[in-house]
Design a protein around this motif. Structure first.
Motif, short mmCIF file in Angstrom:
data_model
loop_
_atom_site.label_atom_id
_atom_site.label_comp_id
_atom_site.label_asym_id
_atom_site.label_seq_id
_atom_site.Cartn_x
_atom_site.Cartn_y
_atom_site.Cartn_z
N ARG A 263 -11.89 46.21 -28.78
CA ARG A 263 -12.23 47.21 -29.78
C ARG A 263 -12.29 48.59 -29.15
NH1 ARG A 263 -13.45 44.89 -34.39
NH2 ARG A 263 -14.42 42.86 -34.45
N ASP B 297 -12.46 38.21 -31.90
CA ASP B 297 -12.94 39.16 -32.91
C ASP B 297 -13.47 40.45 -32.27
OD1 ASP B 297 -13.84 39.84 -35.62
OD2 ASP B 297 -15.83 39.68 -34.74
N GLN B 298 -14.08 40.30 -31.09
CA GLN B 298 -14.77 41.47 -30.51
C GLN B 298 -14.01 42.17 -29.40
OE1 GLN B 298 -18.93 40.93 -29.60
NE2 GLN B 298 -19.07 39.24 -31.02
N ARG C 251 -25.22 48.23 -26.21
CA ARG C 251 -24.32 47.25 -25.60
C ARG C 251 -22.88 47.75 -25.61
NH1 ARG C 251 -23.70 41.36 -28.33
NH2 ARG C 251 -22.21 42.51 -29.58
N ARG D 221 -10.53 54.35 -37.34
CA ARG D 221 -10.33 52.97 -36.85
C ARG D 221 -11.66 52.30 -36.49
NH1 ARG D 221 -9.66 51.18 -31.55
NH2 ARG D 221 -8.66 49.15 -31.37
N ALA E 208 -27.70 33.84 -28.97
CA ALA E 208 -26.59 33.90 -29.93
C ALA E 208 -26.73 35.09 -30.88
CB ALA E 208 -26.50 32.60 -30.71
N GLU E 209 -27.13 36.23 -30.34
CA GLU E 209 -27.24 37.50 -31.09
C GLU E 209 -28.26 37.42 -32.23
OE1 GLU E 209 -23.24 38.49 -32.23
OE2 GLU E 209 -22.82 39.37 -30.27
N ARG F 32 -26.22 26.62 -28.20
CA ARG F 32 -26.09 25.79 -29.41
C ARG F 32 -25.60 24.38 -29.05
NH1 ARG F 32 -23.28 30.47 -32.25
NH2 ARG F 32 -24.90 31.47 -33.45
N ARG G 239 -24.36 40.91 -37.97
CA ARG G 239 -25.56 40.21 -37.51
C ARG G 239 -26.65 41.22 -37.13
NH1 ARG G 239 -22.55 36.64 -33.54
NH2 ARG G 239 -21.72 35.03 -34.90
N ASP H 214 -21.58 37.27 -23.66
CA ASP H 214 -22.46 37.33 -24.83
C ASP H 214 -22.17 36.19 -25.80
OD1 ASP H 214 -23.87 39.55 -24.04
OD2 ASP H 214 -22.49 40.97 -24.97
N TYR I 132 -16.76 53.49 -30.27
CA TYR I 132 -17.23 52.44 -31.18
C TYR I 132 -18.74 52.52 -31.33
CZ TYR I 132 -16.86 47.80 -33.33
OH TYR I 132 -16.88 46.76 -34.20
N GLN J 113 -17.47 51.18 -24.60
CA GLN J 113 -16.79 51.52 -25.85
C GLN J 113 -17.59 52.64 -26.53
OE1 GLN J 113 -17.22 47.59 -27.44
NE2 GLN J 113 -15.20 46.94 -26.78
N GLY K 228 -22.59 32.58 -24.03
CA GLY K 228 -24.00 32.25 -23.79
C GLY K 228 -24.64 31.64 -25.04
N GLY K 229 -24.42 32.28 -26.18
CA GLY K 229 -25.01 31.79 -27.43
C GLY K 229 -24.46 30.43 -27.81
N ASN K 230 -23.14 30.25 -27.67
CA ASN K 230 -22.55 28.96 -28.07
C ASN K 230 -22.89 27.84 -27.10
OD1 ASN K 230 -21.27 29.67 -30.52
ND2 ASN K 230 -19.78 30.87 -29.37
N LEU L 189 -13.12 48.78 -37.98
CA LEU L 189 -13.46 47.63 -37.14
C LEU L 189 -14.92 47.20 -37.35
CD1 LEU L 189 -11.67 48.62 -33.81
CD2 LEU L 189 -11.07 46.74 -35.33
N THR M 83 -15.62 44.86 -40.20
CA THR M 83 -15.27 43.44 -40.08
C THR M 83 -15.90 42.80 -38.84
OG1 THR M 83 -13.26 44.06 -38.89
CG2 THR M 83 -13.06 43.71 -41.28
N ASP M 84 -16.75 43.53 -38.14
CA ASP M 84 -17.33 43.01 -36.89
C ASP M 84 -18.53 42.12 -37.21
OD1 ASP M 84 -18.57 42.54 -34.49
OD2 ASP M 84 -18.14 44.53 -33.69
N ILE M 85 -18.39 40.83 -36.89
CA ILE M 85 -19.46 39.87 -37.21
C ILE M 85 -20.74 40.24 -36.46
CG2 ILE M 85 -20.15 37.45 -37.04
CD1 ILE M 85 -17.05 36.89 -37.09
N SER M 86 -20.58 40.71 -35.21
CA SER M 86 -21.76 41.08 -34.41
C SER M 86 -22.53 42.22 -35.07
CB SER M 86 -21.33 41.54 -33.02
OG SER M 86 -21.15 40.46 -32.19
#
Lengths: 313, 450
Positions: free
Chosen positions: B450, B446-447, A273, A73, A261-262, B425, A86, B417, A283, A280, B420-422, A77, A80-83
């Motif tokens: 998990r 999304d996050q 993190r 799992r 913003a990462e 922006r 990035r 997290d 993860y 987690q 803060g970024g948004n 995840l 598909t995790d955008i973070s």
């Protein structure tokens, strides 16, 4: 001329016994005892943690209590995790900076420092090497002040030179990456220079004399003598720089915290993190395994491309 | 005759190995043993206290005589100080190791949500709910707004150090000089005056933090006004409720303030950025929690003593209250240790007594968390030198009914997290307030979990 006899421990001694008194080679534990500390530590601090990480990556664990088995799992995840994407992208940028900027610059500086007749050579060498000795915390504090938007040195210089200096070095996502790259450049170039310098000092002078006799210019000498002679050192520097940059943590963590913003979040920061801010651990372990596989795979590729460990033809 | 030395007899070697293993195991067990867990009921006890703030250390040390007098224990403290996030990290690491945990531990409010993940709080922290119920009238006396951040499923795991309401700090001398009335009723009027002051004097009356390395700080600027306007991050169940009309209104207000100069960006609320802005008179007022006087103003501009004043926040024309909640530190007790009972009693006999709460305000500036203590005349008489002798407590007491509860979620750090970024922006004009909030909600979904 010497001959090396290769055989099982005690074999040579057995051959030296008088004829008729042939003894069965006796098994001795001494060699194993001498090498055992390495293997013991290797198992304890390398294989076991790697194994535990692998197992942990297949579980969900908050850091206390019993981990819950979740199979693949965490990996699904991550996909598909955008973070995480990035973080991978940012890390790739840092790796490119290390390989395409830091390594060539270190080579050029080493070449300059190796020039005959250079005055106060030791002072230059020390000056370039000092950044690696300075504590990362101090580096972050100093560069935090340098890059401050309102009161920083960088903007003060820009204001003095061009009349405007409201550059948001650490607050703008793109510029934050540039700031981290500048710190990397400042911090690591001198360190890598030392390796190149050591390599340059081992290049036989006859090769340069031969190139000079052939009428080669400086650039030609550099490309046909220096660079090929430095290949083993370059290979080592490239691979270690790649591994170091792929695991970059201190610079973005201390200077930007992975933000804004990462935009400077690295994979190791992502792992930190997830584990120590979000509890987690499973993860985080999965992300660590992915990083390990990527770094290991690409390092092997570099090894192959650069011919590390291959006998010279 | 053999020239090789005689090999030692095998049994002897095995015996040696067994002996070494036995000794090693014994040593390891001794080292790893957590010691006795029999609860102490009286006598000398040394409590391990972990905190990030030396002010709390002094407070508890001074409270020992009272605790000794009213209970069966004679207390000693062994204090360990660490950064606020490190306290939680080290606590969890020691808990996994099964030894070396403190008895009493201070959680900065932003770090506490880590304890809410999974069943960490239940396993590790003492549940104060039965202790509270055992003291007649205590449950009703404790302000729910300040037990909420440290509670889960109706169980209280820490007691807050403060009722950190948000007020408006301002330079009275400069307000007078620039012709600014102190009793402006709404933020909208305030912003209008602020734009004029910025245009004429280059000064700003509101601050947002844009330090990229600290999302908590970036979020704080927005959070204060959001909660004042009646919005929130999470509801009591920990569900995200950020994406609301109130949040959009507040964010738009800040973005427009940045364009007009009413609001100024500083890189850090506590360091060089704000210090220079304050010293240069570029920031002449800001909304902040009451503790900012001690930790932001007094430390950065001590020479401005006597020039600052405190007032209630202006209201938003669209609704909401006159204050918000921001910050705090909860003290919890580690469960299942010999000193658990002693530590709980120590907390009740220092932190939660009437005298203790009065002392908290006079010595550290932290407001009581018990309603009844607000009636104490000593607090009303307390004059603040930094604020020109202003009697602040009357103002704070009048704001008390407006202090909103602040509910925390295990996923709070994720929200900080992404938010803060948004926010950055939106401040920089890359996203509209609406887009920033929508994006935040999407990223959070999304996050989280998990």
């Amino acid at each position: 001329m010497t001959t090396t006899v290769v055989g099982p421990p005690g074999a040579a001694r057995a051959r030296s016994t008088p004829k008729g008194e042939e003894r069965r080679p006796r098994r001795t534990w001494a060699p194993y005892l001498f090498v055992s500390p390495f293997y013991l530590l290797y198992v304890l601090f390398m294989l076991i943690p790697v194994g535990v990480s692998l197992w942990l990556s297949l579980t969900e664990w908050v850091g206390l209590g019993t981990p819950r088995w979740v199979g693949l799992r965490n990996y699904r995840l991550l996909a598909t995790d955008i973070s995480f994407h990035r973080a991978l992208g940012n890390t790739a940028v840092f790796v490119l900076v290390a390989l395409c900027l830091v390594v060539p610059l270190a080579l050029l500086i080493a070449q300059a420092l190796n020039t005959r007749g250079l005055r106060v050579r030791d002072l230059w060498r020390t000056a370039y090497f000092v950044p690696i000795v300075v504590s990362p915390i101090l580096v972050a504090l100093v560069f935090g002040l340098v890059f401050d938007r309102q009161f920083g040195l960088a903007n003060a210089v820009l204001r003095a030179l061009f009349g405007s200096g409201g550059v948001d070095w650490l607050g703008d996502p793109d510029l934050a990456r540039v700031s981290i790259a500048l710190v990397m450049l400042w911090r690591w170039t001198g360190y890598l220079t030392v390796f190149f310098l050591a390599g340059l000092q081992n290049v036989p002078r006859e090769l340069y004399e031969a190139a000079a006799l052939d009428g080669a210019g400086r650039l030609r000498t550099f490309t046909t003598v220096t660079l090929p002679a430095l290949k083993p050192v370059t290979a080592f520097v490239v691979v270690t720089s790649f591994i170091g940059a792929a695991q970059i943590f201190e610079e973005p963590y201390l200077l930007t915290g992975g933000g804004p913003a990462e935009s400077t979040l690295s994979v190791t920061m992502f792992i930190y993190r997830a584990a120590f801010q979000r509890q987690q651990f499973g993860y985080a372990a999965a992300a660590a395994v992915v990083l390990f596989v990527l770094v290991f795979g690409l390092s092997r590729l570099f090894n192959r491309l650069l011919g590390i460990g291959r006998a010279a033809s | 005759m053999s020239y090789l030395p005689a090999a030692p007899a095998s049994p002897a070697r095995r015996a040696l190995l067994r002996g070494a293993l036995g000794l090693g195991t014994a040593a390891a067990l001794t080292a790893c043993g957590g010691g006795s867990t029999t609860p102490r009921t009286s006598g000398d006890v040394t409590l391990g206290l972990w905190t990030h703030d030396p002010g709390y250390e002094r407070f508890f040390a001074k409270g020992i005589p009272d605790a000794d007098r009213t209970g069966d224990f004679r207390y000693h403290l062994r204090v360990t100080r660490a950064g606020a996030p490190d306290v939680v990290t080290k606590l969890l690491a020691q808990a996994v190791a099964g030894r070396g945990t403190p008895d009493l531990v201070g959680f900065e409010i932003g770090s506490f949500p880590r304890m809410l993940r999974g069943d960490i709080a239940e396993r590790l922290l003492h549940d104060f709910t039965p202790d509270i119920e055992a003291v007649p009238g205590l449950k009703e006396d404790l302000l729910p707004a300040r037990t909420a951040p440290f509670s889960r499923d109706g169980r209280v795991y820490a007691f807050d150090s403060d009722t950190p309401m948000v007020v408006y700090f301002h330079r009275r001398d400069l307000f007078e000089k620039y012709g600014l009335p102190e009793d402006v009723a709404t933020w909208e009027e305030f912003a209008e005056a602020g734009a004029r002051v910025h245009r004429d004097h280059g000064a700003s009356m509101c601050v947002v933090s844009t330090v990229g390395s600290d999302p908590g700080q970036v979020v704080q600027s927005f959070q204060m006004l959001l909660y004042q306007r009646g919005g929130a991050f999470f509801d009591a169940d920990g569900t995200l409720v950020l994406d609301s009309p109130e949040a959009e209104e507040v964010l738009r207000f800040l973005c427009e303030g940045l364009r007009s100069g009413f609001v100024v960006e500083v890189s850090d609320y506590y360091g060089a950025g704000i210090q220079t802005a304050l010293k240069a008179g570029r920031v002449i007022g800001l909304p902040m929690a009451i503790w900012y006087k001690n930790y932001g103003l007094v430390t950065n501009v001590p020479e401005q003593k006597g020039r600052w004043r405190v007032r209630a926040l202006p209201r938003f024309a669209g609704g909401g209250g006159v204050t918000a909640a921001l910050g705090g530190t909860g003290f919890g007790v580690v469960e299942g240790k010999p000193n658990t009972r002693a530590a709980t009693e120590f907390l009740f006999r220092t932190w939660l007594t009437h005298e203790g709460q009065v002392r908290r305000f006079t010595e550290t500036g932290y407001l009581p968390t018990r309603r009844s203590v607000y009636e104490d005349s000593r607090l009303g008489a307390y004059a603040d030198d930094f604020c020109g002798g202003q009697r602040l407590f009357g103002l704070y007491r009048s704001l008390l009914p407006d202090v909103p509860p602040f509910h925390q979620s295990p996923d709070q750090s994720i929200l900080y997290d992404v938010l803060g970024g948004n926010l950055l922006r939106a401040y920089h004009g890359d996203l509209s307030p609406r887009q920033a909030l929508k994006q935040t909600a999407r990223d959070f979904r999304d996050q989280a979990g998990r």
